[in-house]
Design a protein around this motif. Structure first.
Motif, PDB file in Angstrom:
ATOM      1  N   UNK A 105       0.736  -1.416   0.179  1.00  0.00           N
ATOM      2  CA  UNK A 105      -0.205   0.354  -0.419  1.00  0.00           C
ATOM      3  C   UNK A 105       0.723   0.949  -0.092  1.00  0.00           C
ATOM      4  N   UNK A 106       0.163   2.211  -0.374  1.00  0.00           N
ATOM      5  CA  UNK A 106       0.437   3.385  -0.500  1.00  0.00           C
ATOM      6  C   UNK A 106       0.124   4.911   0.615  1.00  0.00           C
ATOM      7  N   UNK A 107       0.385   5.782   1.101  1.00  0.00           N
ATOM      8  CA  UNK A 107      -0.824   6.201   1.546  1.00  0.00           C
ATOM      9  C   UNK A 107      -0.714   7.464   1.279  1.00  0.00           C
ATOM     10  N   UNK A 108      -1.482   8.447   0.381  1.00  0.00           N
ATOM     11  CA  UNK A 108      -1.396   9.616  -0.218  1.00  0.00           C
ATOM     12  C   UNK A 108      -2.982  10.998   0.420  1.00  0.00           C
ATOM     13  N   UNK A 109      -2.173  11.923   0.364  1.00  0.00           N
ATOM     14  CA  UNK A 109      -2.897  12.810   0.772  1.00  0.00           C
ATOM     15  C   UNK A 109      -4.106  13.021  -0.252  1.00  0.00           C
ATOM     16  N   UNK A 110      -4.908  13.112  -0.013  1.00  0.00           N
ATOM     17  CA  UNK A 110      -6.813  13.438  -0.429  1.00  0.00           C
ATOM     18  C   UNK A 110      -6.159  14.708  -1.727  1.00  0.00           C
ATOM     19  N   UNK A 136      -4.100  15.576   4.449  1.00  0.00           N
ATOM     20  CA  UNK A 136      -3.210  16.963   4.854  1.00  0.00           C
ATOM     21  C   UNK A 136      -3.100  17.230   6.255  1.00  0.00           C
ATOM     22  N   UNK A 137      -4.615  17.802   6.326  1.00  0.00           N
ATOM     23  CA  UNK A 137      -4.341  18.795   7.172  1.00  0.00           C
ATOM     24  C   UNK A 137      -3.677  18.309   8.761  1.00  0.00           C
ATOM     25  N   UNK A 138      -3.784  17.235   8.926  1.00  0.00           N
ATOM     26  CA  UNK A 138      -3.158  16.719  10.369  1.00  0.00           C
ATOM     27  C   UNK A 138      -1.779  15.560   9.627  1.00  0.00           C
ATOM     28  N   UNK A 139      -0.587  15.827   9.356  1.00  0.00           N
ATOM     29  CA  UNK A 139       0.542  15.231   8.568  1.00  0.00           C
ATOM     30  C   UNK A 139       0.790  13.897   9.999  1.00  0.00           C
ATOM     31  N   UNK A 140      -0.150  14.385  11.297  1.00  0.00           N
ATOM     32  CA  UNK A 140      -0.041  12.930  12.154  1.00  0.00           C
ATOM     33  C   UNK A 140      -0.449  11.290  10.985  1.00  0.00           C
ATOM     34  N   UNK A 141      -1.787  12.084  10.509  1.00  0.00           N
ATOM     35  CA  UNK A 141      -2.490  11.279   9.636  1.00  0.00           C
ATOM     36  C   UNK A 141      -1.939  10.412   8.738  1.00  0.00           C
ATOM     37  N   UNK A 142      -0.605   9.873   8.321  1.00  0.00           N
ATOM     38  CA  UNK A 142       0.255   9.652   7.555  1.00  0.00           C
ATOM     39  C   UNK A 142       0.646   8.259   8.506  1.00  0.00           C
ATOM     40  N   UNK A 167       2.826  19.610   4.085  1.00  0.00           N
ATOM     41  CA  UNK A 167       3.573  19.518   4.862  1.00  0.00           C
ATOM     42  C   UNK A 167       4.617  19.377   4.983  1.00  0.00           C
ATOM     43  N   UNK A 168       5.887  19.080   3.759  1.00  0.00           N
ATOM     44  CA  UNK A 168       6.556  18.076   3.502  1.00  0.00           C
ATOM     45  C   UNK A 168       7.023  18.171   4.598  1.00  0.00           C
ATOM     46  N   UNK A 169       8.291  19.325   5.401  1.00  0.00           N
ATOM     47  CA  UNK A 169       8.927  18.549   6.279  1.00  0.00           C
ATOM     48  C   UNK A 169       8.115  17.695   7.040  1.00  0.00           C
ATOM     49  N   UNK A 174       7.528  12.182   9.390  1.00  0.00           N
ATOM     50  CA  UNK A 174       7.311  10.623  10.042  1.00  0.00           C
ATOM     51  C   UNK A 174       7.553   9.440   9.161  1.00  0.00           C
ATOM     52  N   UNK A 175       7.699   9.539   7.762  1.00  0.00           N
ATOM     53  CA  UNK A 175       8.375   9.004   6.982  1.00  0.00           C
ATOM     54  C   UNK A 175       9.555   8.643   7.117  1.00  0.00           C
ATOM     55  N   UNK A 176      10.462   8.930   7.457  1.00  0.00           N
ATOM     56  CA  UNK A 176      11.713   8.946   7.490  1.00  0.00           C
ATOM     57  C   UNK A 176      11.538   7.654   9.288  1.00  0.00           C
TER      58      UNK A 176
END
Ligand code: PLP
Length: 442
Positions: A105-110, A136-142, A167-169, A174-176
């Motif tokens: 799976x991939x997690x994507x912004x809406x 993406x309003x809440x980065x923690x959703x990723x 919110x790229x950074x 979170x991803x890293x």
């Protein structure tokens, strides 16, 4: 490397190893309109096929004109290497298929371009890859949507119509921490957003837009930041870290080592581009290079013109409100200022008080701006999504996508700003007349 400069204006003209054509001395990049290349002898041919030596074999996989474009964009973006493909759609698809297989799976912004949305929600599903859409309003959703089979995060820097900067950074961090690379579609914000500096691992472009810049050619680019530790997360990325049967058991993270930190983009070229074949034509690579060479100059002017248009619209009586990062406040503005430097891009949205009828009248009233489903042309462009791109959506779905009945999207071009404003002003007068009944009824 022909320049040590890190300035955009210089890199756009000299970035990469191309100085002049080795065969003729030509300074402008020649169009190598050939499918194939004469091998020196059978030993040379078999070394090329075994990837023991890199060189031209067949234009589906590599071409000298396209190669200059790839090196130039990698230099400009601050990446390790790039791959040019036939369209922005291909760039997005390959960027994910390079790490994800059936069951992953991939997690994507809406907040996505409509074509990317259908690619993710329908076509990748057909390949067995699930895309989990999160707000993406809440980065923690990723983080919440991530599991052991998550192979990438995906988002656009400056998605329209909402123009809320991603919110790229925050999401890259979170991803890293979880071992998941962030893929950023930077189509709407070349040069003004620097996704690698904010932790993204891969950048993709529809080069069709600002990079080509003249509305002539469809093309896509995938840039490998060379900054993601695939081997540290080997279990998550078997496609890069396990032996590949198609190449005598080559392991891409090993095979790439003599060439640099380019395992990701090397695999995209020699597997996906070779097998799926959406290659950019050398002629389009040439045209995209012509655009790229003046991108820094054009982007500055796009940015300046857009600010003038946004300010003008914000003061106009027929306009309910303007959607433009430079006019936002609160968290959206904080994110815009964190990710965009030197401008807010050239996309400006606005809501007409008179609803659908006013939107249609505005578009039909334009005489200079073109009415097209595109962005990033040197010419100014306009579209009324409720009656075109989003007409099949219900009013609720339109609202969720950020498309209200009177919403108009502009891609502000490079004409003289006074002429752009004059055309908008006279079309707004027509929109005002057409929207009068709707306003009275409200
Ligand atoms: N990404 C974004 C943000 C776009 O706007 C588009 C096209 O409009 C694409 C990707 C797809 O690019 P292309 O049309 O080059 O396939």
């Amino acid at each position: 490397m022909t320049t040590t400069s890190t300035r955009f204006e210089t890199l756009a003209l000299h970035g990469g190893s191309y100085r002049a054509d080795p065969a003729t001395g030509a300074v402008a990049v020649p169009i190598y309109q050939t499918t194939s290349y004469q091998f020196q002898d059978t030993g040379h041919a078999s070394r090329l096929f075994a990837l023991e030596e890199l060189g031209n074999i067949y234009t589906r996989v590599q071409n000298p004109t396209t190669g200059v474009l790839e090196e130039r964009i990698a230099a400009l973006e601050g990446g390790a290497a790039a791959l040019a493909v036939a369209s922005g759609q291909t760039a997005s698809a390959y960027a994910l298929l390079n790490v994800a297989e059936a069951g992953d799976n991939v997690v994507s912004s809406t907040d996505l371009y409509g074509g990317t949305w259908t690619l993710f929600s329908q076509t990748l599903k057909q390949f067995g890859v699930e895309v989990r859409f999160v707000d993406p309003a809440d980065p923690e959703n990723f983080r919440r949507a991530t599991d052991a089979r998550t192979k990438a995060y995906y988002a656009e820097t400056l998605p329209n119509p909402k123009l809320h900067v991603f919110p790229i950074r925050e999401v890259a961090e979170i991803g890293r921490s979880l071992g998941v690379p962030l893929v950023i579609d930077n189509t709407a914000a070349p040069l003004i957003a620097r996704p690698f500096e904010q932790g993204a691992a891969v950048v993709v472009y529809s080069a069709t837009k600002y990079i080509g810049g003249h509305g002539t050619s469809i093309g896509g680019l995938i840039i490998d930041g060379g900054n993601f530790p695939w081997e540290e997360h080997a279990a998550r990325f078997p496609l890069l870290t396990r032996p590949d049967e198609a190449y005598h058991g080559a392991v891409w993270t090993e095979a790439a080592k003599p060439l640099g930190p380019i395992a990701y983009v090397l695999r995209a070229r020699v597997k996906l581009l070779r097998d799926l074949g959406a290659a950019l034509s050398p002629f389009n690579a040439f045209l995209l290079l012509q655009g790229l060479e003046t991108l820094p100059l054009r982007q500055r002017q796009h940015n300046e013109n857009a600010v003038k248009v946004a300010d003008f619209l914000a003061k106009h009586a027929a306009v309910e409100h303007v959607i433009f990062p430079g006019l936002q406040s609160g968290e959206p503005r904080r994110r815009a200022d964190a990710a965009l430097k030197g401008g807010y891009g050239a996309l400006v949205g606005f809501e007409l008080r008179g609803g659908v009828e006013a939107g249609r009248a505005f578009i039909d009233g334009l005489t200079l701006l073109h009415h097209v489903a595109n962005i990033g042309d040197a010419r100014s462009l306009a579209i009324h999504p409720a009656s075109t791109t989003h007409q099949q959506l219900s009013p609720q779905e339109q609202a969720a996508a950020g498309v209200t009945p009177g919403y108009v999207r502009l891609s502000v071009g490079l004409e003289h700003p006074d002429d752009i404003l004059a055309d908008i002003e006279q079309a707004l007068a027509k929109a005002g007349e057409a929207g009068e009944p709707a306003r009275k009824a409200a």
